[in-house]
Design a protein around this motif. Structure first.
Motif, PDB file in Angstrom:
ATOM      1  N   THR A   1       4.679  -5.450   7.274  1.00  0.00           N
ATOM      2  CA  THR A   1       4.066  -4.302   7.873  1.00  0.00           C
ATOM      3  C   THR A   1       4.541  -3.067   8.082  1.00  0.00           C
ATOM      4  OG1 THR A   1       1.826  -3.719   8.933  1.00  0.00           O
ATOM      5  CG2 THR A   1       3.424  -5.007  10.184  1.00  0.00           C
TER       6      THR A   1
ATOM      7  N   PHE B   1       0.691  -1.208  -0.025  1.00  0.00           N
ATOM      8  CA  PHE B   1      -0.061   0.074   0.013  1.00  0.00           C
ATOM      9  C   PHE B   1       0.888   1.145   0.068  1.00  0.00           C
ATOM     10  CE2 PHE B   1      -4.305  -1.700   0.313  1.00  0.00           C
ATOM     11  CZ  PHE B   1      -4.026  -2.984   1.093  1.00  0.00           C
TER      12      PHE B   1
ATOM     13  N   ASN C   1      -3.851  -8.542   5.757  1.00  0.00           N
ATOM     14  CA  ASN C   1      -4.011  -8.822   4.264  1.00  0.00           C
ATOM     15  C   ASN C   1      -5.344  -9.587   3.962  1.00  0.00           C
ATOM     16  OD1 ASN C   1      -1.525  -7.874   4.022  1.00  0.00           O
ATOM     17  ND2 ASN C   1      -0.619  -9.933   3.891  1.00  0.00           N
TER      18      ASN C   1
ATOM     19  N   GLY D   1      15.126  -8.201   5.945  1.00  0.00           N
ATOM     20  CA  GLY D   1      15.159  -9.223   4.974  1.00  0.00           C
ATOM     21  C   GLY D   1      13.479  -9.366   4.473  1.00  0.00           C
TER      22      GLY D   1
HETATM   23  N1  APR Z   1       8.880  -9.074   2.787  1.00  0.00           N
HETATM   24  C1  APR Z   1       8.569  -8.451   3.907  1.00  0.00           C
HETATM   25  N2  APR Z   1       8.367  -6.967   4.062  1.00  0.00           N
HETATM   26  C2  APR Z   1       8.091  -6.544   2.903  1.00  0.00           C
HETATM   27  C3  APR Z   1       8.294  -6.987   1.826  1.00  0.00           C
HETATM   28  C4  APR Z   1       8.882  -8.453   1.571  1.00  0.00           C
HETATM   29  N3  APR Z   1       9.243  -8.824   0.584  1.00  0.00           N
HETATM   30  N4  APR Z   1       8.164  -6.052   0.674  1.00  0.00           N
HETATM   31  C5  APR Z   1       7.765  -4.837   1.199  1.00  0.00           C
HETATM   32  N5  APR Z   1       7.814  -5.279   2.612  1.00  0.00           N
HETATM   33  C6  APR Z   1       7.286  -4.228   3.616  1.00  0.00           C
HETATM   34  C7  APR Z   1       7.568  -2.907   3.373  1.00  0.00           C
HETATM   35  O1  APR Z   1       8.651  -2.240   3.778  1.00  0.00           O
HETATM   36  C8  APR Z   1       6.504  -1.991   4.377  1.00  0.00           C
HETATM   37  O2  APR Z   1       6.934  -1.979   5.540  1.00  0.00           O
HETATM   38  O3  APR Z   1       5.901  -4.506   3.996  1.00  0.00           O
HETATM   39  C9  APR Z   1       5.554  -3.172   4.489  1.00  0.00           C
HETATM   40  C10 APR Z   1       4.004  -3.056   3.849  1.00  0.00           C
HETATM   41  O4  APR Z   1       3.477  -1.717   4.393  1.00  0.00           O
HETATM   42  P1  APR Z   1       2.171  -1.212   3.907  1.00  0.00           P
HETATM   43  O5  APR Z   1       2.275  -1.169   2.330  1.00  0.00           O
HETATM   44  O6  APR Z   1       1.677  -0.231   4.688  1.00  0.00           O
HETATM   45  O7  APR Z   1       1.069  -2.415   4.167  1.00  0.00           O
HETATM   46  P2  APR Z   1       0.517  -2.873   5.593  1.00  0.00           P
HETATM   47  O8  APR Z   1       1.384  -2.464   6.866  1.00  0.00           O
HETATM   48  O9  APR Z   1      -0.135  -4.288   5.312  1.00  0.00           O
HETATM   49  O10 APR Z   1      -0.843  -1.867   5.694  1.00  0.00           O
HETATM   50  C11 APR Z   1      -1.740  -2.130   6.737  1.00  0.00           C
HETATM   51  O11 APR Z   1      -3.047  -0.409   5.678  1.00  0.00           O
HETATM   52  O12 APR Z   1      -4.194   0.297   3.683  1.00  0.00           O
HETATM   53  C12 APR Z   1      -4.452  -0.323   4.930  1.00  0.00           C
HETATM   54  O13 APR Z   1      -6.096  -2.141   5.151  1.00  0.00           O
HETATM   55  C13 APR Z   1      -4.834  -1.893   4.541  1.00  0.00           C
HETATM   56  O14 APR Z   1      -4.265  -3.919   5.676  1.00  0.00           O
HETATM   57  C14 APR Z   1      -3.536  -2.553   5.196  1.00  0.00           C
HETATM   58  C15 APR Z   1      -3.203  -1.768   6.310  1.00  0.00           C
END
Ligand code: APR
Length: 239
Positions: free
Chosen positions: A189, A33, A102, A227
């Protein structure tokens, strides 16, 4: 060294929680996101798509956007990270609980049992307004979105939108698991969305963050592993 330390903690842990975010599915090809270049919120404004107001303003646009995400997710597969988690759960029944932000269903698709889907599932939909006997008595009229032929109630994606409460039973189960666990793996996350991120701050267990870059939950971690999910989780979880 730190992978071995965490492996030791895992071996000693009776109860483990894995809290995952969009990064868990990144190596399956699902966009995250908040990535500045590729993130969904870099292209679209959440308030235009991921709120009830947005849906009531333009049901067709929001419905079609989620239908596009549903189609995209239907084409991807669980990655080595999802599979390592499910294999661990199979070898050690009841020891690891997945609580995920997710909505892509990939933990479930990998075979993880009892996944706590904190933000719902993009493959499912539900009635926008409380269903009435007329809504339940017939199949929805196909459309963008589908609707009730009698009262016009609309179907909406069964995901948690900004400003909405998480499913109370799912959140309560996740809070209970977090409070009781010896170890929490926080994988992929940014840690900016609550109450999900709060689970990592409410646990009594050790916290291990798995993320290639810094996150808002790094400060809550006992160990941060720089990682990716598909690389590190198989290393951490294999017996
Ligand atoms: N492995 C591990 N982490 C990763 C990878 C990977 N291959 N690729 C990216 N990341 C990390 C990024 O560095 C980031 O910190 O995953 C994280 C994704 O963060 P966001 O895009 O903010 O997603 P998330 O934390 O799941 O968002 C939470 O926000 O928009 C709402 O409802 C939606 O569930 C979502 C919530």
């Amino acid at each position: 060294m730190t992978v071995d330390v965490v492996r030791g903690w895992l071996r000693a842990a009776d109860r483990v929680v894995l809290l995952s975010g969009a990064g868990m599915s990144a190596e399956s090809g699902v966009p995250t996101f908040r990535d500045a270049q590729t993130g969904l919120w870099a292209k679209f404004r959440p308030e235009d798509l991921a709120t009830e107001d947005a849906f009531r303003r333009d049901p067709r646009m929001v419905w079609d956007w989620y239908a596009m995400r549903r189609e995209m997710v239907a084409k991807v597969s669980p990655n080595a990270g999802h599979l390592a988690v499910a294999a661990f759960q199979q070898r050690h029944p009841g020891r690891l609980t997945v609580a995920t932000q997710n909505v892509d269903g990939l933990h479930q698709g990998a075979g993880s049992p009892g996944v706590l889907a904190l933000h719902g599932n993009v493959a499912e939909d539900k009635w926008l307004d409380a269903s009435r006997p007329c809504c339940l008595a017939q199949t929805p009229v196909p459309g963008h979105p589908p609707s009730c032929a009698t009262c016009g109630n609309l179907r909406r994606p069964a995901v948690v939108w900004f400003g909405e409460m998480l499913p109370a039973d799912v959140l309560a189960a996740a809070e209970e698991a977090a409070a009781a666990c010896d170890l929490m793996l926080v994988v992929g996350t940014s840690g900016v969305v609550y109450p999900a991120a709060g689970l990592a701050r409410a646990t009594r267990g050790r916290v291990v963050v798995v993320n290639p870059v810094a996150s808002e939950l790094d400060d809550a971690a006992d160990v941060v592993l720089r990682g990716t999910a598909a690389t590190l989780l198989p290393q951490l979880l294999e017996d």
